[in-house]
Design a protein around this motif. Structure first.
Motif, PDB file in Angstrom:
ATOM      1  N   ASP A   1       3.086  -3.396  10.037  1.00 11.61           N
ATOM      2  CA  ASP A   1       1.555  -2.666   9.315  1.00 11.61           C
ATOM      3  C   ASP A   1       1.919  -1.415   8.587  1.00 11.61           C
ATOM      4  OD1 ASP A   1       0.125  -4.554  10.597  1.00 11.61           O
ATOM      5  OD2 ASP A   1      -0.324  -3.197  12.421  1.00 11.61           O
ATOM      6  N   THR A   2       1.247  -1.166   7.590  1.00 12.12           N
ATOM      7  CA  THR A   2       1.166   0.315   6.991  1.00 12.12           C
ATOM      8  C   THR A   2       0.723   1.204   8.014  1.00 12.12           C
ATOM      9  OG1 THR A   2      -0.858   0.009   6.257  1.00 12.12           O
ATOM     10  CG2 THR A   2       0.864  -0.643   4.762  1.00 12.12           C
TER      11      THR A   2
ATOM     12  N   GLY B   1       3.617  -4.829   1.490  1.00 13.29           N
ATOM     13  CA  GLY B   1       3.689  -3.450   1.705  1.00 13.29           C
ATOM     14  C   GLY B   1       4.138  -2.643   0.363  1.00 13.29           C
ATOM     15  N   HIS B   2       4.601  -1.552   0.529  1.00 14.03           N
ATOM     16  CA  HIS B   2       4.764  -0.429  -0.496  1.00 14.03           C
ATOM     17  C   HIS B   2       6.155  -0.770  -0.920  1.00 14.03           C
ATOM     18  CE1 HIS B   2       4.627   3.265  -2.737  1.00 14.03           C
ATOM     19  NE2 HIS B   2       5.824   3.553  -2.419  1.00 14.03           N
TER      20      HIS B   2
ATOM     21  N   SER C   1       9.344  -4.695   1.098  1.00 15.90           N
ATOM     22  CA  SER C   1       8.515  -3.405   1.379  1.00 15.90           C
ATOM     23  C   SER C   1       9.257  -2.523   2.119  1.00 15.90           C
ATOM     24  CB  SER C   1       7.466  -3.839   2.069  1.00 15.90           C
ATOM     25  OG  SER C   1       6.557  -5.000   1.374  1.00 15.90           O
TER      26      SER C   1
ATOM     27  N   GLU D   1       8.129  -0.838   4.423  1.00 16.77           N
ATOM     28  CA  GLU D   1       7.675  -0.977   6.064  1.00 16.77           C
ATOM     29  C   GLU D   1       8.579  -2.038   6.704  1.00 16.77           C
ATOM     30  OE1 GLU D   1       4.132   0.295   3.673  1.00 16.77           O
ATOM     31  OE2 GLU D   1       5.516  -1.385   3.447  1.00 16.77           O
TER      32      GLU D   1
ATOM     33  N   VAL E   1       1.241  -6.091   6.742  1.00 15.34           N
ATOM     34  CA  VAL E   1       2.292  -6.002   5.648  1.00 15.34           C
ATOM     35  C   VAL E   1       2.845  -7.440   5.898  1.00 15.34           C
ATOM     36  CG1 VAL E   1       4.574  -5.356   4.835  1.00 15.34           C
ATOM     37  CG2 VAL E   1       2.559  -3.618   5.322  1.00 15.34           C
TER      38      VAL E   1
ATOM     39  N   SER F   1       5.921 -10.086   1.392  1.00 15.55           N
ATOM     40  CA  SER F   1       5.248  -9.083   2.236  1.00 15.55           C
ATOM     41  C   SER F   1       4.481  -8.299   1.257  1.00 15.55           C
ATOM     42  CB  SER F   1       6.096  -8.183   3.068  1.00 15.55           C
ATOM     43  OG  SER F   1       7.034  -7.461   1.844  1.00 15.55           O
TER      44      SER F   1
END
Length: 633
Positions: free
Chosen positions: A50-51, A229-230, A125, A127, A57, A227
């Motif tokens: 998760d974030t 995420g960031h 990502s 994460e 994510v 994914s």
């Protein structure tokens, strides 16, 4: 709120097609399952990432349904790779070499050097990269990262880098960040210049908005999916530029082979003599790859692809005992590695040569794609099945590479746009109701490709016709259920879902602060030129000097003839205006964190000259809507 229309079951025809696959392929050969589990050390009971604010994510619990025999609604061969791609955790490849698999669509490879870690690829990502390293440290000694190697310029191989190291680590040289020549230009131009369209199309390709299940998304071929995420990007501080260039990184010897314009515009393979290990990057994984990806990208060169695989065989074919890629599982044993690489090489050369064979017989792209079939020696190999790329669309891409979009028929040189041609077709066929009536007969006969071909015109002629939309959705859905390729299935099912329901409300932008920070400034200016609205720019002439004080860079920008031209290290004494700021401020503006208005207000951007001219310039830049129609007009 309108109730969501749910998927339908597999038809009798689809069940028959999928049963034929069960009979045609060697499902009794389960060696891949043994290899995928080999060296397993450990994983998490629930592989979920998760974030910080709790946004999911990555979650393999979504795929718990992938067990046992393939259901009627999934091609059994696709079901097989979907099961293999569920194998997750930390794996020992050989002494001092480990991989984390199943924590993103790609793998991360961790080698233990003399004093620290050498990591190849960082997942997509931030994460998931952190989670993969956390899993590694649960089972192995905690040591510092000494180096990161990028294999190539695709986001699922560099996007997690900021989760492992900082830009200060790279700038100071504390961590060696090694990448192939042209890495930054390829990473940015491929994912930014046409990024708005690619991201929307990628939603179809990876089925990101589809439910996970027997009637929805099950796999992407290379892995489960991408994914969410960031995504980050750091520029290499060490660049590999030629074949057999060598490095010693924390006591680990590595020899590089360049492979540009194969699976990525910027890519290299590498051999580690201490481990007798070849990292083939993404040029030979356990499926047939894309010559042109369905999300859209630059066409890859099948000729260079087979040559570069052969280059690896020639260079190290009598040495390696382990072959890893940055997707899927390793191959062990010299004889078995050579067998796989030889067949992979031959597959790309076969596609290349046979496409040109039929081109020179006068066939068009669609005709060539129907004509080219793998011989049994290639067809029978599990690692050449079309789980990601397919023989059909790869052949079309090779045709496009050599001849372009025009098939040589004058009638196809200047066709009408889709909506216009649809209205004419439907008028000639007696109207939408008549088209749907006839197409329904074809649907009941299992002619789903034809139904999709003809009913798309009904939908584009009358996008609000519910009966036409529903029938087209039904046809696309059955084509998805029959598809061996994960992306083909996802594309068909995503189209069906949007026909029945609606387009998404929003799509996440690919232009983030981390990406912008990694871009050379000239590429940011190139992207601004892409955003310039040519029609609104007619008869406009705006001259600007931009000064970036923290990096000591100066640029002259000129809007004229409806284009944005720029030059570095240059200024116009008669410019309409001059902007003075820092590269960091521009990063925040173009990364969507800050607006020009806010920057002017807090004086982080200073404007000298005609402010109205800058306002005029800003008005010429379009913001791309990330949500656009695909299966509807």
């Amino acid at each position: 709120m309108t109730k969501k229309v749910l998927p339908k079951e597999a038809s009798t025809f689809t069940k028959k097609v999928n049963n034929q696959v069960k009979e045609a392929l060697p499902f009794e050969n389960t060696k891949d399952f043994d290899d995928a589990r080999k060296g397993f050390i450990g994983t998490w009971d629930h592989v979920k990432v998760d974030t910080e604010d709790g946004h999911a994510v990555w979650d393999l619990e979504d795929y718990k349904f992938i067990e046992g025999e393939a259901p009627d609604s999934v091609n059994p061969s696709l079901w097989r790779i979907a099961q293999l791609n569920m194998t997750n955790g930390l794996f020992k490849v050989t002494d001092r070499v480990y991989q984390v698999r199943g924590f993103d669509m790609s793998n991360t490879t961790i080698m233990e050097g003399d004093t620290g870690l050498v990591i190849t690829d960082t997942l997509m990502s931030v994460e998931t990269a952190r989670a993969a390293l956390e899993l590694y440290f649960e089972h192995r000694p905690k040591k510092p990262i000494k180096a990161i190697i990028y294999t190539h310029s695709h986001a699922d191989h560099y996007g997690g880098v900021a989760g492992l190291i900082s830009k200060e680590d790279v700038a100071s040289g504390k961590v060696a960040l090694i990448g192939p020549e042209g890495f930054m230009e390829a990473a940015v131009s491929e994912n930014i210049f046409a990024g708005n369209a690619m991201i929307r199309r990628a939603e179809y390709m990876y089925g990101s908005r589809l439910s996970r299940g027997e009637l929805g998304q099950v796999d992407a071929g290379l892995g489960k999916t991408a994914s969410k995420g960031h995504m980050s990007l750091l520029a290499p501080n060490d660049t590999i530029t030629f074949d057999h260039e060598k490095r010693v990184v924390d006591g680990i010897e590595v020899e590089f082979l360049m492979a540009p314009n194969t699976e990525a515009p910027s890519e290299h393979m590498m051999y580690f003599p201490q481990f007798k290990l070849l990292n083939i990057a993404e040029d030979a994984v356990h499926n047939l790859h894309n010559i042109l990806t369905l999300r859209g990208a630059q066409i890859r060169d099948a000729y260079e692809w087979w040559k570069d695989i052969d280059k690896a065989i020639r260079a190290f074919g009598d040495k390696y005992e382990v072959c890893i890629g940055q997707h899927h599982w390793p191959t062990w044993g010299n004889e078995e590695i050579n067998d796989m690489l030889i067949h992979q090489r031959d597959a790309y050369k076969y596609m290349h040569d046979q496409t040109l064979h039929f081109i020179n017989k006068g066939l068009t792209a669609i005709e060539v794609a129907e004509a080219v079939k793998f011989p049994p020696a290639l067809e029978e190999k599990w690692y050449l099945r079309g789980y990601y790329g397919t023989l059909n669309h790869d052949v079309k891409a090779i045709y496009q590479f050599y001849l372009g979009w025009y098939d040589g028929n004058p009638a196809d040189l200047y066709p009408l746009p889709p909506e216009d041609v649809a209205k004419k077709y439907v008028e000639f066929m007696g109207g939408v109701d008549e088209v749907v009536k006839k197409a329904r007969v074809s649907y009941e006969a299992g002619e789903y490709r034809w139904v999709a071909e003809v009913v798309k015109h009904a939908v584009f002629a009358d996008g609000e016709n519910g009966e036409a939309r529903a029938l087209l959705a039904d046809a696309l859905e059955q084509l998805g259920y029959q598809s061996e390729s994960g992306p083909w299935r996802n594309v068909f099912l995503a189209g069906a879902d949007e026909l029945r329901n609606s387009v998404p409300e929003e799509v996440i932008s690919g232009v983030t602060l981390d990406i912008v920070e990694g871009m050379p400034f000239n590429l940011i200016l190139d992207y601004m030129g892409i955003r310039l609205n040519g029609e609104r720019s007619i008869d406009k002439r705006i001259s600007m000097n931009w000064k970036l004080t923290d990096v000591d860079e100066n640029y002259h920008l000129l809007v004229n003839n409806s284009v944005l031209i720029y030059r570095d290290s240059e200024a116009d004494d008669k410019a309409d205006l001059t902007l003075t700021t820092t590269r960091d401020t521009f990063n925040h503006i173009f990364g969507g964190v800050k607006s020009f208005e806010e920057a002017f207000a807090d004086k982080s951007v200073k404007l000298e000259g005609d402010a109205k001219k800058f306002a005029e310039f800003a008005s010429l830049l379009d913001e791309f809507n990330p949500v656009f129609n695909i299966v509807t007009p």
